[in-house]
Design a protein around this motif. Structure first.
Motif, short mmCIF file in Angstrom:
data_model
loop_
_atom_site.label_atom_id
_atom_site.label_comp_id
_atom_site.label_asym_id
_atom_site.label_seq_id
_atom_site.Cartn_x
_atom_site.Cartn_y
_atom_site.Cartn_z
N GLU A 44 3.42 7.97 7.35
CA GLU A 44 3.72 6.54 7.18
C GLU A 44 4.35 6.28 5.82
OE1 GLU A 44 1.26 2.41 6.40
OE2 GLU A 44 0.28 4.02 7.54
N PHE A 45 5.49 5.60 5.84
CA PHE A 45 6.16 5.25 4.59
C PHE A 45 5.58 3.95 4.03
CE2 PHE A 45 9.71 2.88 2.50
CZ PHE A 45 9.77 3.65 1.35
N VAL A 46 5.18 3.99 2.77
CA VAL A 46 4.63 2.82 2.09
C VAL A 46 5.64 2.37 1.04
CG1 VAL A 46 2.77 1.96 0.62
CG2 VAL A 46 2.26 3.53 2.51
N GLU A 47 6.18 1.19 1.22
CA GLU A 47 7.22 0.69 0.32
C GLU A 47 6.62 0.14 -0.96
OE1 GLU A 47 11.44 -1.77 0.70
OE2 GLU A 47 9.94 -1.92 2.27
N ASP A 48 5.94 1.01 -1.68
CA ASP A 48 5.24 0.65 -2.91
C ASP A 48 4.81 1.96 -3.56
OD1 ASP A 48 3.92 -0.75 -4.91
OD2 ASP A 48 2.20 -1.31 -3.66
N VAL A 49 4.55 1.94 -4.86
CA VAL A 49 4.11 3.15 -5.55
C VAL A 49 2.69 2.99 -6.08
CG1 VAL A 49 4.57 4.80 -7.41
CG2 VAL A 49 6.48 3.74 -6.20
N MET A 50 2.43 1.92 -6.81
CA MET A 50 1.09 1.77 -7.39
C MET A 50 0.62 0.31 -7.41
SD MET A 50 1.83 2.24 -11.47
CE MET A 50 2.85 1.04 -12.34
N GLY A 51 1.31 -0.54 -6.65
CA GLY A 51 0.93 -1.95 -6.57
C GLY A 51 -0.22 -2.17 -5.61
N PRO A 52 -0.63 -3.42 -5.41
CA PRO A 52 -1.77 -3.75 -4.52
C PRO A 52 -1.62 -3.20 -3.11
CG PRO A 52 -1.13 -5.66 -5.82
CD PRO A 52 -0.09 -4.62 -6.08
N ARG A 70 -3.67 0.43 0.89
CA ARG A 70 -3.41 1.36 1.99
C ARG A 70 -4.11 2.69 1.74
NH1 ARG A 70 -3.99 3.26 5.72
NH2 ARG A 70 -2.61 4.08 7.34
N ILE A 71 -4.16 3.14 0.49
CA ILE A 71 -4.86 4.38 0.17
C ILE A 71 -6.36 4.23 0.43
CG2 ILE A 71 -5.46 6.01 -1.69
CD1 ILE A 71 -2.70 5.33 -2.95
N ARG A 72 -6.91 3.11 0.03
CA ARG A 72 -8.35 2.87 0.26
C ARG A 72 -8.69 2.90 1.75
NH1 ARG A 72 -7.38 -1.35 -3.70
NH2 ARG A 72 -8.18 -0.70 -5.76
N GLU A 73 -7.77 2.46 2.60
CA GLU A 73 -8.00 2.39 4.05
C GLU A 73 -7.78 3.71 4.76
OE1 GLU A 73 -5.16 -0.51 5.14
OE2 GLU A 73 -6.30 -2.24 4.38
N LEU A 74 -7.23 4.70 4.08
CA LEU A 74 -6.87 5.97 4.73
C LEU A 74 -8.07 6.64 5.38
CD1 LEU A 74 -4.35 7.86 2.39
CD2 LEU A 74 -3.97 7.11 4.74
N GLU A 127 -4.94 11.34 8.15
CA GLU A 127 -3.77 10.47 8.01
C GLU A 127 -2.93 10.89 6.80
OE1 GLU A 127 -4.95 6.20 10.00
OE2 GLU A 127 -5.32 6.46 7.85
N VAL A 128 -1.63 10.62 6.88
CA VAL A 128 -0.70 10.96 5.80
C VAL A 128 0.21 9.78 5.52
CG1 VAL A 128 1.06 12.57 4.98
CG2 VAL A 128 -0.68 13.36 6.60
N ILE A 129 0.29 9.39 4.26
CA ILE A 129 1.24 8.35 3.87
C ILE A 129 2.14 8.88 2.75
CG2 ILE A 129 -0.31 6.46 4.50
CD1 ILE A 129 -0.80 6.00 1.49
N MET A 130 3.33 8.32 2.68
CA MET A 130 4.23 8.67 1.60
C MET A 130 4.55 7.42 0.79
SD MET A 130 7.99 10.45 1.57
CE MET A 130 7.28 12.08 1.78
#
Length: 408
Positions: A95-103, A108-112, A116-119
């Motif tokens: 899953e592509f996440v259009e953010d780097v270190m914002g909310p 999304r990382i907390r919900e992983l 699962e894999v996100i970029m």
């Protein structure tokens, strides 16, 4: 652990990676077609698959971090296309996440969940990532501070960027348990053979047009007595021939002058006087009035384009007897099919030898083509600048950070 010189670098075997959230630094920086945004080469993406599959199979959730291009360049784009290519090779959604270190990214990382894999988006969208600084300073950066609080561990699999001292490469090992990924491990293990006294004789085949870089490598190899033979080709060989007092002819001198390379001749002389075991070609394939002819290095009339058949035989004999062969840079102008033979012959001799083979640099990799390689015998390096600095005896900050990082 893998040892390189004085460094001990932890691998995936040294830490517990089971049902955790892991931040994985990749290097999937790829050539981009400017108009369409399509990736022109996905080999760097494929190289990371073994690391990612192993971590997923252990039930971990993965957060992938990488860069693409530099701000202001045409290839400075987001990583959505990269995530699609990676999804295809992994056989599951990335899953592509259009953010780097914002909310949005942090939530999304907390919900992983497990598996699962996100970029995250291009890490160079964060201005801190463009700063070169020591690991302790980067450990206090916003990037490291924020992401380290929502993951358990860090895996650095980005050897091709190991020569950079940027937050995403050196900051995380200071604050969370970290290790090298499998690609990084393969790269470092292969290069460690250069320092292994039991692996001998060691033959280095250096060519191409990056003469200053290659002389830096030769200076280090000579100083540390790491090379038994250094076989030269391309413009590098021409510089050393002049340093040896040989006559290349007016046209070849003009070419070297046009490339700004003649100024390196005194440096090459100094290397030779220091006792570097440098070999130069005894014959060449040259171009003269549109024709390809073979000439002795003592009587050159045409424009040098490749090493000649006698040089191929001499160089190949050294390579076949080597315990380790490192090839960096072609012997001739391989963009022209008429002048690929020298590079192909030496590569074939290396692959047929009993020794270990390291191939580095895009030009020599292109000579391999579709050949099937035995990974136990041949290592094709993904590193450009990192490989260069390693061979030139300079430190790689990402490796040093892993070696000195916090332990699990």
């Amino acid at each position: 652990m893998i040892r390189v010189g004085e460094l001990s670098i932890p691998t995936l075997d040294d830490l517990s990676f089971l049902n955790k959230k892991i931040l994985v630094r990749l290097d999937i920086n790829s050539p981009i077609e400017p108009k369409s945004g399509k990736l022109l080469d996905d080999s760097r993406i494929k190289a990371h698959i073994p690391t990612l599959r192993e971590l997923i199979e252990k039930g971990n959730a993965l957060v992938l971090l990488s860069h693409q291009g530099r701000p202001g360049d045409s290839d400075f784009v987001g990583l959505e296309e990269h995530s699609k290519v990676l999804s295809r090779y992994l056989g599951q959604e990335v899953e592509f996440v259009e953010d780097v270190m914002g909310p949005y990214a942090l939530n999304r990382i907390r919900e992983l969940r497990s598996g699962e894999v996100i970029m995250l988006d291009n890490v160079r969208l964060v201005s801190e990532e463009l700063i070169e600084a020591p690991p302790d300073q980067h450990a206090r950066s916003f990037l490291v501070n924020r992401l380290s609080k929502v993951v358990n561990s860090f895996v650095n699999d980005a050897f091709a960027t190991a020569h950079r001292s940027q937050p995403s490469l050196v900051g995380f090992p200071v604050v969370i348990p970290s290790s090298a990924g499998r690609l990084m491990e393969r790269e470092v293990s292969a290069l460690a053979k250069i320092f292994n006294s039991e692996t001998s004789p060691k033959v280095f085949v250096l060519g191409g047009g990056k003469v200053q870089d290659s002389i830096r490598i030769i200076e280090n190899l000579s100083k540390r007595r790491l090379a038994d033979r250094i076989l030269t080709g391309g413009l590098l060989a021409e510089v050393f021939m002049i340093a040896k007092g040989m006559n290349l002819g007016k046209e070849n001198l003009q070419i070297l002058e046009r490339h700004g390379i003649l100024s390196l001749v005194p440096r090459a002389k100094k290397v030779l006087l220091a006792g570097a075991p440098v070999e130069v070609p005894v014959d060449f394939r040259v171009e003269s009035q549109g024709n390809v002819i073979e000439e002795s290095s003592t009587r050159i009339s045409g424009i040098i384009k490749d090493v000649g058949p006698t040089t191929e035989e001499i160089y190949s004999s050294f390579i076949r007897d080597a315990g380790l062969t490192v090839l960096r840079g072609p012997m001739g102008v391989i963009e022209d099919e008429r002048f690929r033979r020298g590079s192909s012959s030496l590569l074939r001799a290396a692959l047929e030898s009993k020794g270990y083979v390291i191939v580095g640099g895009g030009h020599m990799i292109s000579v391999i083509g579709e050949a099937q390689l035995d990974p136990a015998k041949v290592h094709v390096s993904t590193g450009g600048g990192a490989l260069l600095l390693f061979l030139a005896g300079e430190s790689l900050p990402a490796l040093e950070a892993l070696s000195r990082g916090v332990k699990a």
